[in-house]
Design an enzyme around this catalytic site. Structure first.
Site, mmCIF file in Angstrom:
data_model
loop_
_atom_site.group_PDB
_atom_site.id
_atom_site.type_symbol
_atom_site.label_atom_id
_atom_site.label_comp_id
_atom_site.label_asym_id
_atom_site.label_seq_id
_atom_site.Cartn_x
_atom_site.Cartn_y
_atom_site.Cartn_z
ATOM 1 N N CYS A 157 0.812 -1.182 -0.081
ATOM 2 C CA CYS A 157 -0.101 0.030 0.003
ATOM 3 C C CYS A 157 0.954 1.282 0.048
ATOM 4 O O CYS A 157 1.438 1.641 -1.166
ATOM 5 C CB CYS A 157 -0.911 -0.064 1.153
ATOM 6 N N HIS B 244 -3.739 -5.022 0.353
ATOM 7 C CA HIS B 244 -3.064 -5.546 1.770
ATOM 8 C C HIS B 244 -3.416 -7.161 1.591
ATOM 9 O O HIS B 244 -4.341 -7.649 2.186
ATOM 10 C CB HIS B 244 -3.783 -5.019 2.773
ATOM 11 N N GLU C 182 -1.854 -9.047 3.476
ATOM 12 C CA GLU C 182 -1.665 -9.836 4.903
ATOM 13 C C GLU C 182 -2.982 -10.089 5.094
ATOM 14 O O GLU C 182 -3.035 -10.832 6.109
ATOM 15 C CB GLU C 182 -0.574 -8.800 5.701
HETATM 16 N N1 GLN Z 1 -1.832 6.570 2.943
HETATM 17 C C1 GLN Z 1 -1.905 5.864 1.263
HETATM 18 C C2 GLN Z 1 -3.400 5.853 0.717
HETATM 19 O O1 GLN Z 1 -4.429 6.532 1.550
HETATM 20 C C3 GLN Z 1 -1.792 4.593 1.603
HETATM 21 C C4 GLN Z 1 -2.629 3.746 2.617
HETATM 22 C C5 GLN Z 1 -2.182 2.398 3.350
HETATM 23 O O2 GLN Z 1 -0.939 2.395 3.064
HETATM 24 N N2 GLN Z 1 -3.236 1.664 3.798
HETATM 25 O O3 GLN Z 1 -3.451 5.860 -0.398
#
Ligand code: GLN
Length: 545
Positions: free
Chosen positions: A384, A510, A512
């Protein structure tokens, strides 16, 4: 069809005794008896969900397939039971009040004074039953967050009291988890805190059927009997939950303590099959007897609280076990990463993971870590924000766009290679408004991603507002960073990789959040394998005797 049976798990004496793990372990054991089981968590705080909480407050925010931002205990439920959870599995005081107040405004209680009893407790009871009713489950386990005696837990305990009074005795049991401390100076295990905790619960009208006493030292038979006598619980229903080496031992320890049998006797439940726990035991055995070990650097800004990265560290455990490899995690604070600290710490790492996150703090450190991994060909995985940072790092240092940035950190950058998603531009509310939950990802053939997944279409979970800016895609691909996973519906880049690198993988999603004991997430499995190969190539893959 037989009615759903309900098991409630409350806790006392102190928090952090592991109610979630106990609930998940009992769920696992009942599942092994062929019963369909779901676990839900009722949290006493007033936030509608933990999505708006700082990870330092509450650890990781766990996201479900249907896009709910939930308590991290739901991650344990999924990892143990291998069954997806949803919004219905996590209810907070905020959600209960929100629902009651909305009904009040709609005139549902016209003429009445709306009160904690009966309106809030009715709403809680209604939610106790939702999952079981909807899915026709054999057993629903409900974990009540916080400790007995907390002011904010009172309506939940009162709802539980009423629920028990309304239902047949054999349909509901209450399990209470407490601590039995060992006082070194006295050389004794102390039962008084447990007695007080049960007393408090009983005063609220809930007599526990099973007591689980967590302790550092084994509780002998006479002390179990004493606890049982003072707490009005049958001695065979006083169960000892001894500190375990790993949370994955707990189902096996609870089996030895016959927790499943006791619960089934009280609920008059018969097993539907006996599937044994062989695959689970296999996993625990591999976990406890690794053949090799590696060190993975986890670069993030909340590393002081490991719970902030719970699903990532558990995914390492699942992936490590299947690789018969112990994964040592080196927690690296991205805030204060300098070239100097990198040159001290990083040469000892066999793989580097750059974690998700929000805001600007720690980003420069993450970019430095990524540069190191890319240039030194250390296996790398960015998740992410970690993936977004790989894109920025590549833009700055390979494409030569020195001012490249994500518009999350720099609104005015002339090269916003990561930009706010179109659908996010008019969003002003904070709670539950990110791009959340499971979306499809089409995986390009002939890429690392395709080799890992072995299929063309996957579904993974998301939690973000920013995305890869497709205006730059051609430039990136020409220079050697490939978009190997794309959302087929809107063209959003989901995976980036660098083919000219042994393992370089960034995912907007994600992964995970979907790793379980019985189905370790494949990116993690291959990432750990790549770490082993890296260690071997550097002559430091030690065999563990
Ligand atoms: N802050 C980034 C976004 O909003 C990544 C979010 C995250 O790592 N879950 O896109």
């Amino acid at each position: 069809m037989a009615s759903t049976k309900y098991i409630f798990v409350t806790g006392g004496v102190t928090s952090s005794l592991g109610k979630g793990i106990i609930a998940a372990s009992l769920g696992k054991l009942l599942q092994a008896k062929g019963l369909s089981v779901a676990i839900q968590k009722f949290d006493p705080y007033i936030n509608i969900d933990p999505g708006t909480l700082n990870p330092y407050e509450h650890g990781e925010c766990y996201v479900t397939d249907d896009g709910a931002e939930t308590d991290l205990d739901l991650g344990h439920y999924e990892r143990f039971l291998n069954v997806p959870t949803s919004q219905a599995n996590n209810i907070t005081t905020g959600r209960i009040y929100h629902s009651v107040i909305t009904k009040e405004r709609q005139g549902e209680f016209l003429g009445k004074t709306v009160q904690v009893v009966p309106h809030i407790t009715n709403e809680i009871k209604h939610n106790f039953e939702l999952l079981g009713d909807k899915e026709g489950l054999d057993v629903v386990i409900t974990e009540i967050g916080g400790c007995v005696g907390d002011i904010e837990a009172l309506p939940f305990i009162e709802a539980l009291r009423q629920f028990r009074w309304e239902k047949p005795k054999e349909d509901i049991i209450a399990i209470h988890l407490t601590l039995v401390p060992y006082l070194k100076a006295a050389g004794e295990l102390k039962t008084k805190p447990t007695q007080h905790s049960v007393k408090m619960l009983s005063e609220a009208g809930v007599q526990p059927d099973i007591l689980i006493a967590r302790s550092e030292r084994k509780i002998p038979k006479d002390i179990r009997e004493k606890i049982g006598r003072f707490c009005n619980v049958r001695p065979e229903c006083v169960i000892n939950s001894l500190d375990a080496k790993t949370i994955y031992d707990v189902p096996l320890l609870m089996k030895r303590e016959k927790l499943d049998e006791r619960a089934m006797e009280l609920l008059k439940l018969e097993p539907k099959s006996d599937t044994k726990l062989e695959p689970w035991k296999d996993f625990v055995n591999k976990l406890k007897h690794p053949k090799t070990e590696i060190t993975v650097g986890l670069v993030g800004k909340y590393v002081e609280l490991h719970d902030a990265y719970k699903s990532i560290s558990e995914s390492f455990i699942h992936a490590g076990a299947i690789n018969e490899c112990k994964v040592n995690v080196e927690w690296i604070q991205s805030d204060d990463l300098t070239e100097e600290t990198i040159s001290e710490i990083f040469p000892n790492l066999d793989a580097i993971l750059v974690a998700p996150g929000f805001g600007t703090r720690g980003v420069e450190g993450k970019l430095k870590a990524i540069k190191y991994a890319r240039e030194n060909k250390v296996p790398f995985f960015g998740i992410c924000l970690g993936m977004q940072c790989t894109v920025v790092e590549f833009a700055r240092n390979v494409l030569g766009l020195s001012d490249a940035a994500s518009s999350e950190w720099e609104m005015e950058s002339s090269n916003p290679v990561i930009d706010l998603m179109e659908e996010q531009k008019d969003v002003t509310q904070k709670g539950g408004t990110m791009r959340l939950g499971a979306y499809d990802c089409k995986v390009k053939e002939g890429t690392l991603a395709h080799r890992i997944y072995g299929t063309d279409l996957v579904s993974e979970r998301h939690r973000h507002r920013y995305e890869f800016n497709n205006d730059y895609l051609e430039q990136f691909e020409k220079a050697g960073m490939v978009a190997s996973g794309i959302n087929p519906a809107n063209g959003l880049v989901e995976i980036v990789e660098i083919p000219d690198h042994p393992f370089y993988f960034g995912s907007q999603f994600h992964p995970e959040l979907k790793s379980t004991v019985l189905a370790p997430q494949p990116i993690f499995v291959e990432f750990i394998k790549a770490g082993k190969e890296y260690a071997k190539a550097h002559n430091r893959l030690h065999e563990i005797a």
